[in-house]
Design a protein around this motif. Sequence first.
Motif, PDB file in Angstrom:
ATOM      1  N   TYR A 261      22.784 -49.549  34.019  1.00 47.56           N
ATOM      2  CA  TYR A 261      22.455 -50.545  35.041  1.00 47.56           C
ATOM      3  C   TYR A 261      23.615 -51.521  35.146  1.00 47.56           C
ATOM      4  CZ  TYR A 261      20.143 -54.081  37.804  1.00 47.56           C
ATOM      5  OH  TYR A 261      19.831 -54.955  38.800  1.00 47.56           O
ATOM      6  N   PRO A 262      24.208 -51.654  36.326  1.00 48.92           N
ATOM      7  CA  PRO A 262      25.343 -52.570  36.499  1.00 48.92           C
ATOM      8  C   PRO A 262      24.863 -54.014  36.627  1.00 48.92           C
ATOM      9  CG  PRO A 262      24.877 -51.453  38.551  1.00 48.92           C
ATOM     10  CD  PRO A 262      23.923 -50.892  37.541  1.00 48.92           C
ATOM     11  N   ILE A 263      25.309 -54.868  35.758  1.00 46.12           N
ATOM     12  CA  ILE A 263      24.899 -56.268  35.785  1.00 46.12           C
ATOM     13  C   ILE A 263      25.404 -56.972  37.040  1.00 46.12           C
ATOM     14  CG2 ILE A 263      26.897 -57.183  34.571  1.00 46.12           C
ATOM     15  CD1 ILE A 263      23.199 -58.208  34.120  1.00 46.12           C
ATOM     16  N   ALA A 264      26.456 -56.399  37.684  1.00 48.26           N
ATOM     17  CA  ALA A 264      27.000 -57.002  38.898  1.00 48.26           C
ATOM     18  C   ALA A 264      25.994 -57.009  40.037  1.00 48.26           C
ATOM     19  CB  ALA A 264      28.271 -56.263  39.336  1.00 48.26           C
ATOM     20  N   LEU A 265      25.017 -56.084  40.005  1.00 45.53           N
ATOM     21  CA  LEU A 265      23.995 -56.086  41.033  1.00 45.53           C
ATOM     22  C   LEU A 265      23.172 -57.369  40.992  1.00 45.53           C
ATOM     23  CD1 LEU A 265      22.572 -52.439  41.112  1.00 45.53           C
ATOM     24  CD2 LEU A 265      23.886 -53.592  42.877  1.00 45.53           C
ATOM     25  N   ASP A 266      22.876 -57.839  39.792  1.00 47.45           N
ATOM     26  CA  ASP A 266      22.102 -59.074  39.666  1.00 47.45           C
ATOM     27  C   ASP A 266      22.924 -60.286  40.094  1.00 47.45           C
ATOM     28  OD1 ASP A 266      19.825 -57.817  38.771  1.00 47.45           O
ATOM     29  OD2 ASP A 266      20.411 -57.926  36.671  1.00 47.45           O
TER      30      ASP A 266
END
Length: 386
Positions: A261-266
């Motif tokens: 899960y890419p934290i950049a999405l959040d």
Amino acid sequence: MQDLTRRNLLRRSALGTVGLALGGVSAVVGLGYLLVAVPGLVVPPARPRIYALARRIADLNRARVRRFLGSDEEVTDYSGAQALRYIGARSVIGMFGVGVFVLFGLGVVGVSIMAWQVLTGQEIGGGGTAEEGDPSEALIFFMVGALLLFIVVWGLVGVAELEKAMVKHFLGPSEEELLRRRVSELSVSRAGVVEAVNEERRRIERDLHDGVQQRLVALGMLLGRARRAVEPAQVDTLLRHAHEEAQQSLRDLREVTWRVYPIALDKGGLPPALEAVAERSSVPVRLDCDLPSRPDLATETVAYFVVSEAVTNAIKHGAPSAIEIAVYRDGSWLSVQVRDDGRGGAAATGTGLSGLARRVAAADGHFGVESPPGGPTVVSARLPCG
């Protein structure tokens, strides 16, 4: 492109006109059939034949609507009673179409007469020569002709839309059938989601076991050798190798977490997450992400994994020299496209792409792969984001 659009419009108009003309003929036939068949329903032995012929007539009309009017109504089963009701209702609409064609024919005859009068020097409408006539009469006839043409065109359009609506209403799937199909689709999607999750867990386990774990084992061995070494130069060399191994382990672990899960999405949404995918790629990537508003997080996550997995598969199996990523809003849909100029031959049933297909299907989206031998390969997905 404009020529193609114009030719396509003319072709569709011609097909629609032919389809409506055939519909007018079938309306007369259907009306005659009803006059004979409906009284025959009082005779029980005759009902099967009446219903069978009604279904045949309804099938022919449905095929006509699909072929000439562009209806995409799916094929479903229906009863003979439904077919009779459809024939009765569409006969009325078909007679409207006949009336429009009659009106058109009268207009053609009127225009032909006026054209002949102009060519022969007569006054439009008769009764004298053109020099004696009032010019306002020509203007009135022209306006009446234009109004008639307008009524004919929109009358045909209205009849065509009614034809398609009636096929859907009388011969389309019922609410119960649609509900059963939806339940079946959800059952398949749920099974696909479970399989996709299990497949993702197996992939993460392989990445950790074959990548990070092996590097940590190598790091432990290097540190053990450094502890046992006597020569300072050898200790420095082993420690340098251990430091490099630790850095590579961190990079591998970071890669695994990004694929989980890419934290950049959040933090910033889909654009920065896709920019990170492009930056980590070993192949030049061109990113075109046009999103006037941010989709919901679930849609962003699916879109991210489609791009990430498609880029990974292209680099791993396609040997491309360049990759193009396009993400944009298309009405209430989010369209994602990944194109590479590699060797092609990718199959939608492959391990990675089949998992993406299940993930997209679980979000009620559409997934496609076009990859002829020799390339290019285009992986596309459409996700609802209304």
